[in-house]
Design an enzyme around this catalytic site. Structure first.
Site, PDB file in Angstrom:
ATOM      1  N   PRO A 190      20.328  -7.169   8.733  1.00  0.00           N
ATOM      2  CA  PRO A 190      21.727  -6.710   8.726  1.00  0.00           C
ATOM      3  C   PRO A 190      22.547  -7.230   7.546  1.00  0.00           C
ATOM      4  O   PRO A 190      22.350  -8.349   7.086  1.00  0.00           O
ATOM      5  CB  PRO A 190      22.290  -7.289  10.040  1.00  0.00           C
ATOM      6  CG  PRO A 190      21.116  -7.671  10.857  1.00  0.00           C
ATOM      7  CD  PRO A 190      19.981  -7.933   9.924  1.00  0.00           C
ATOM      8  N   ASN A 191      23.450  -6.414   7.048  1.00  0.00           N
ATOM      9  CA  ASN A 191      24.368  -6.795   5.979  1.00  0.00           C
ATOM     10  C   ASN A 191      25.677  -6.025   6.161  1.00  0.00           C
ATOM     11  O   ASN A 191      25.682  -4.963   6.783  1.00  0.00           O
ATOM     12  CB  ASN A 191      23.747  -6.485   4.609  1.00  0.00           C
ATOM     13  CG  ASN A 191      24.445  -7.255   3.503  1.00  0.00           C
ATOM     14  OD1 ASN A 191      25.490  -6.846   3.010  1.00  0.00           O
ATOM     15  ND2 ASN A 191      23.893  -8.393   3.141  1.00  0.00           N
ATOM     16  N   HIS A 405      39.691 -16.746  -7.235  1.00  0.00           N
ATOM     17  CA  HIS A 405      38.807 -15.947  -6.388  1.00  0.00           C
ATOM     18  C   HIS A 405      39.456 -14.609  -6.055  1.00  0.00           C
ATOM     19  O   HIS A 405      40.617 -14.572  -5.644  1.00  0.00           O
ATOM     20  CB  HIS A 405      38.482 -16.688  -5.086  1.00  0.00           C
ATOM     21  CG  HIS A 405      37.513 -15.933  -4.227  1.00  0.00           C
ATOM     22  ND1 HIS A 405      37.746 -15.642  -2.905  1.00  0.00           N
ATOM     23  CD2 HIS A 405      36.304 -15.385  -4.514  1.00  0.00           C
ATOM     24  CE1 HIS A 405      36.711 -14.958  -2.419  1.00  0.00           C
ATOM     25  NE2 HIS A 405      35.828 -14.796  -3.371  1.00  0.00           N
ATOM     26  N   HIS A 406      38.733 -13.526  -6.273  1.00  0.00           N
ATOM     27  CA  HIS A 406      39.197 -12.181  -5.921  1.00  0.00           C
ATOM     28  C   HIS A 406      38.173 -11.516  -5.018  1.00  0.00           C
ATOM     29  O   HIS A 406      37.219 -10.911  -5.512  1.00  0.00           O
ATOM     30  CB  HIS A 406      39.344 -11.312  -7.173  1.00  0.00           C
ATOM     31  CG  HIS A 406      40.435 -11.737  -8.106  1.00  0.00           C
ATOM     32  ND1 HIS A 406      40.450 -11.377  -9.437  1.00  0.00           N
ATOM     33  CD2 HIS A 406      41.545 -12.488  -7.898  1.00  0.00           C
ATOM     34  CE1 HIS A 406      41.543 -11.886 -10.010  1.00  0.00           C
ATOM     35  NE2 HIS A 406      42.220 -12.576  -9.097  1.00  0.00           N
ATOM     36  N   GLU A 407      38.350 -11.615  -3.718  1.00  0.00           N
ATOM     37  CA  GLU A 407      37.501 -10.831  -2.808  1.00  0.00           C
ATOM     38  C   GLU A 407      38.150  -9.460  -2.671  1.00  0.00           C
ATOM     39  O   GLU A 407      39.303  -9.369  -2.249  1.00  0.00           O
ATOM     40  CB  GLU A 407      37.394 -11.531  -1.448  1.00  0.00           C
ATOM     41  CG  GLU A 407      36.672 -10.727  -0.375  1.00  0.00           C
ATOM     42  CD  GLU A 407      35.277 -10.267  -0.809  1.00  0.00           C
ATOM     43  OE1 GLU A 407      34.433 -11.121  -1.068  1.00  0.00           O
ATOM     44  OE2 GLU A 407      35.049  -9.030  -0.903  1.00  0.00           O
ATOM     45  N   HIS A 475      30.240 -11.300  -7.306  1.00  0.00           N
ATOM     46  CA  HIS A 475      29.313 -11.277  -6.169  1.00  0.00           C
ATOM     47  C   HIS A 475      29.242  -9.862  -5.595  1.00  0.00           C
ATOM     48  O   HIS A 475      30.217  -9.133  -5.634  1.00  0.00           O
ATOM     49  CB  HIS A 475      29.775 -12.254  -5.084  1.00  0.00           C
ATOM     50  CG  HIS A 475      29.400 -13.669  -5.389  1.00  0.00           C
ATOM     51  ND1 HIS A 475      28.956 -14.547  -4.423  1.00  0.00           N
ATOM     52  CD2 HIS A 475      29.388 -14.359  -6.554  1.00  0.00           C
ATOM     53  CE1 HIS A 475      28.688 -15.711  -4.977  1.00  0.00           C
ATOM     54  NE2 HIS A 475      28.956 -15.632  -6.270  1.00  0.00           N
ATOM     55  N   GLU A 476      28.108  -9.525  -5.059  1.00  0.00           N
ATOM     56  CA  GLU A 476      27.839  -8.201  -4.448  1.00  0.00           C
ATOM     57  C   GLU A 476      27.990  -7.052  -5.444  1.00  0.00           C
ATOM     58  O   GLU A 476      28.079  -5.887  -5.050  1.00  0.00           O
ATOM     59  CB  GLU A 476      28.728  -7.938  -3.211  1.00  0.00           C
ATOM     60  CG  GLU A 476      28.480  -8.861  -2.056  1.00  0.00           C
ATOM     61  CD  GLU A 476      29.348 -10.118  -2.106  1.00  0.00           C
ATOM     62  OE1 GLU A 476      30.437 -10.064  -2.701  1.00  0.00           O
ATOM     63  OE2 GLU A 476      28.924 -11.149  -1.566  1.00  0.00           O
ATOM     64  N   GLU A 494      26.013 -12.718  -8.414  1.00  0.00           N
ATOM     65  CA  GLU A 494      25.200 -13.079  -7.249  1.00  0.00           C
ATOM     66  C   GLU A 494      24.063 -12.055  -7.177  1.00  0.00           C
ATOM     67  O   GLU A 494      22.979 -12.301  -7.672  1.00  0.00           O
ATOM     68  CB  GLU A 494      26.054 -13.091  -5.995  1.00  0.00           C
ATOM     69  CG  GLU A 494      25.311 -13.592  -4.779  1.00  0.00           C
ATOM     70  CD  GLU A 494      26.077 -13.327  -3.511  1.00  0.00           C
ATOM     71  OE1 GLU A 494      26.611 -12.225  -3.344  1.00  0.00           O
ATOM     72  OE2 GLU A 494      26.130 -14.238  -2.665  1.00  0.00           O
ATOM     73  N   GLU A 500      24.376 -18.940   0.586  1.00  0.00           N
ATOM     74  CA  GLU A 500      25.207 -18.689   1.771  1.00  0.00           C
ATOM     75  C   GLU A 500      24.341 -18.353   2.991  1.00  0.00           C
ATOM     76  O   GLU A 500      24.685 -18.697   4.117  1.00  0.00           O
ATOM     77  CB  GLU A 500      26.227 -17.582   1.501  1.00  0.00           C
ATOM     78  CG  GLU A 500      25.628 -16.247   1.113  1.00  0.00           C
ATOM     79  CD  GLU A 500      26.688 -15.181   0.776  1.00  0.00           C
ATOM     80  OE1 GLU A 500      27.879 -15.431   0.962  1.00  0.00           O
ATOM     81  OE2 GLU A 500      26.285 -14.097   0.321  1.00  0.00           O
TER      82      GLU A 500
HETATM   83  C1  NOJ Z   1      30.457 -13.181  -0.153  1.00  0.00           C
HETATM   84  C2  NOJ Z   1      30.231 -14.096  -1.295  1.00  0.00           C
HETATM   85  O1  NOJ Z   1      28.891 -14.077  -1.703  1.00  0.00           O
HETATM   86  C3  NOJ Z   1      30.667 -15.471  -0.876  1.00  0.00           C
HETATM   87  O2  NOJ Z   1      30.361 -16.407  -1.874  1.00  0.00           O
HETATM   88  C4  NOJ Z   1      32.146 -15.426  -0.577  1.00  0.00           C
HETATM   89  O3  NOJ Z   1      32.566 -16.675  -0.124  1.00  0.00           O
HETATM   90  C5  NOJ Z   1      32.441 -14.396   0.505  1.00  0.00           C
HETATM   91  N1  NOJ Z   1      31.870 -13.145   0.153  1.00  0.00           N
HETATM   92  C6  NOJ Z   1      33.930 -14.209   0.718  1.00  0.00           C
HETATM   93  O4  NOJ Z   1      34.513 -13.620  -0.394  1.00  0.00           O
HETATM   94 CA    CA Z   2      27.171 -12.503  -1.077  1.00  0.00          CA
END
Ligand code: NOJ
Ligand code: CA
Length: 695
Positions: A190-191, A405-407, A475-476, A494, A500
């Protein structure tokens, strides 16, 4: 019978008309030929043995005649190239780019359209790409399917992750090619966003080994303005076909001529270490596009991060349900949940820790509003308990920078609209690096993480960041293909299953013996090693996960998982618990003059020695699978005129990743280039060595 003979004769004639090019050392041979129906094919041999059998090339196009047959050769050109360049950061300070090229210009008889196929033949393999010159009959076209094939000569062993348009965060499976179909379902774990596309689909870089000991790697280089390529196996014929990521209409590339596709790469060697040492992917990328790179630098960092990943604290400020649009929410009126990691006191604690131990930066996640809704972030407004100015001032006063950080929560369109303001804000407060992320399904809706549009988005962010002198660690995002040569402000990615997952149930113990052969071929990974408290319940009693690694192996990863951006990912209090082992993380450099690949076998072990870029010190790391590994290392790579003190961080005799992961020894001994070291990595273990010049 006569028909067969005739066919054989025609095939013969075609192959006699074949064009060949060999590698500088003559070991790799590339053959290009047109079939009887004018379809382009290629084949790769290594030391006179086939690696890729005759394989089809070309494209199926939408609404117009496909680029797959009816060609004649207009002309061919061969050239040689030999140049040494200096990366801004890297596994070595000088990289040789030495290849022989064959460029074949083709014309399609029916349509008059032209296509050029350019092959570059290196000592470690071949890269080829398709080029579409500007032409009156072909200004714009749409790709239905790429037809490039990679025909294997047998049922090889492979280390693969399931093909997927949206995630690369899978554990590897080691199997024969013929077993992929039966093991595929189990490999799709799962992802937050995932779209597997076929029961025999796998991702690149794909690492394989033949029964007679050849190592073969398939990937791509310089993925720009094109969908990311996966591979789909015809498991009856053992032929892989390129499988491009579709757009929301199901098409696989909008092309405006002139255009060159990314390079398709085939690496081959009878020694696995050569695959790790190869710079073929970087070399196939364009030279640095940035005039001034003085602002780009390697970074060793800590962060308010693992505590959220393990569930000890939260990214969100409140547990209250927020129904209003974000710009209407007055956070100061909300009840804090008391577990918000990015609060002033905690961030100061990390800054103090970073300053005390010589780190460069502190990443802070969860500093900005929006985590409660996981939607529509603005990337500029901080939570009430995170004082943007005061914390940056405090960090700077101690010689530390904060890392932004930019999610995006997958809302790449929203991010693109807000990016310029977000980057400007970073400059105002003195940030020079940003970790971005794309968790969840992508919007604009229907786009996949690796589609042509998404690939364009990630590069747009990198180029915009460069204008502001900002470094990016995404990341992603799509798996890297060596673009960090052209844009060295792309200091991290990443794009694989990172540390993680050790807090989400764990990864297989052989994981880090494979990544350097696969994911790292395209560029460095922000793997976030350094979890010395491998048993996560000591960090958060509610989390029963544990890293499939010994403590000593966590240290080794700073050497074996090359990155100019390395995190010490564990909590300050855990580092204080293992202060003597932590010393290695403090000492190990993140930029290198030279790398020597001492031992390597995918899925089993990797041992690498690297020389610091700024001193004569060397560092060695070994990562091993669940069986452990014994090494006998010759230190002949050391400077003959120098003596070194070796500090060896090793698994204790009774250590193993399952039952006794944190048992380690630290010993010192004097060594020279004549020394030999006998070392043992425990099950799921490894070792790390610092070799400091004695004065
Ligand atoms: C996934 C990222 O790989 C992780 O490093 C990050 O903390 C979380 N997303 C939240 O943004
Ligand atoms: Ca990740």
């Amino acid at each position: 019978m006569r028909k067969i003979l005739l066919f054989a004769a025609i095939t013969m004639v075609q192959w006699l008309m074949a064009q060949q090019q060999q590698s500088p050392n003559g070991e790799v041979m590339l053959t290009f030929a047109l079939t009887a129906e004018g379809a382009p094919t290629y084949r790769v041999d290594y030391k006179h043995k086939p690696v890729i059998k005759e394989s089809r090339m070309g494209f199926a196009l939408k609404n117009i005649e496909s680029f797959d047959r009816g060609f004649t050769v207009v002309d061919t050109k061969t050239t040689t190239f030999d140049e040494t360049w200096q990366p801004v950061w890297g596994e070595e300070s000088h990289i040789r780019n030495h290849y022989n090229e064959l460029a074949v210009r083709l014309r399609q008889k029916n349509t008059g359209r032209e296509m050029l196929i350019r092959f570059r033949v290196y000592d470690e393999g071949v890269g080829f790409r398709y080029e579409f010159p500007r032409q009156a009959e072909l200004k714009y076209f749409v790709i239905k399917e790429e037809l490039t094939e990679f025909a294997m000569t047998g049922d090889y062993k492979a280390w693969w992750i399931a093909g997927d348009y949206d995630t690369q965060e899978y554990d590897y499976t080691e199997s024969r090619l013929s077993q992929i179909r039966t093991l595929h379902d189990k490999a799709v774990t799962p992802n937050a966003s995932q779209t597997p596309f076929s029961p025999t689909g796998v991702q690149t870089a794909l690492m394989m080994k033949t029964d007679n000991g050849l190592y073969i790697n398939l990937h791509e280089a310089a993925l720009v303005d094109f969908p990311c390529m996966s591979l789909n196996l015809d498991d009856k014929k053992m032929v892989f076909q390129a499988w491009l990521t579709p757009d929301p209409r199901g098409d696989k590339g909008d092309i405006h001529t002139p255009f060159s596709t990314p390079w398709r790469t085939v690496m081959v060697s009878d020694d696995a270490r050569n695959i790790l040492a190869s710079r073929l992917i970087l070399n196939l990328n364009e030279p640095c596009a940035l005039k001034d790179t003085s602002w780009i630098h390697p970074i060793k960092y800590v962060g308010v991060w693992w505590e959220m990943i393990t569930g000890k604290s939260t990214w969100a400020y409140t547990d209250e349900l927020l129904l209003e649009p974000l710009n209407k929410v007055d956070y100061t009126k909300l009840k804090p949940n008391g577990r918000h990691g990015a609060n002033n006191d905690n961030v100061r604690r990390y800054i103090d820790f970073a300053a005390k131990h010589g780190f460069d930066q502190v990443l802070v996640e969860g500093w900005n509003i929006g985590w409660e809704n996981w939607h529509d972030y603005d990337f500029v407004t901080s939570y009430p308990d995170f004082d943007l100015k005061a914390l940056n001032d405090y960090a700077h006063s101690k010689g530390i920078k904060l890392m932004m950080h930019h999610e995006t929560s997958g809302e790449a369109g929203n991010y693109e609209r807000r990016l310029s303001d977000a980057y400007k804000l970073m400059k105002v407060y003195g940030y020079d690096a940003v970790k971005s992320g794309y968790v969840g399904d992508l919007t604009p809706r229907g786009e996949y993480h690796y589609s042509q549009w998404a690939v364009g988005h990630y590069l747009y962010a990198i180029k915009e960041a460069a204008k502001h002198h900002l470094m990016v660690n995404a990341h992603e995002a799509v798996r890297p293909t060596g673009l960090c040569r052209t844009y060295p402000n792309l200091i991290g990615n990443e794009a694989a299953r990172g540390t993680e997952f050790e807090a989400f149930g764990g990864s297989k113990p052989f994981h880090t013996t494979i990544l350097p052969f696969t994911r790292l071929q395209g560029g460095p990974m922000d793997y976030t090693p350094g979890i010395l408290e491998t048993q996560v319940w000591y960090t958060n009693p509610d989390n029963k996960s544990w890293a499939r690694s010994t403590l000593a192996k966590q240290l080794a990863l700073y050497v074996t998982m090359y990155s100019p951006l390395q995190m010490a990912a564990d909590l300050p209090e855990n580092y204080e618990k293992f202060a003597d082992a932590f010393q290695f993380i403090k000492d190990v450099p993140v930029d290198w003059q030279k790398s020597v690949y001492l031992e390597a076998e995918p899925g089993q072990y990797i041992t690498i020695a690297r020389k610091d870029k700024h001193s004569d010190d060397w560092y060695i790391g070994n990562t091993s699978n669940e069986n452990g590994h014994s090494s006998q290392l010759s230190l002949s790579f050391l400077d003959k005129s120098k003596k070194y003190e070796a500090t060896i961080y090793a698994d204790a005799a009774n250590a193993d990743y399952e039952h006794n992961p944190k048992a380690y020894t630290i010993t010192k001994q004097k060594v020279t280039s004549k020394s030999k070291l006998k070392l043992r990595a425990a099950k799921g273990g490894g070792y790390a060595i610092a070799l400091r010049v004695m004065r």
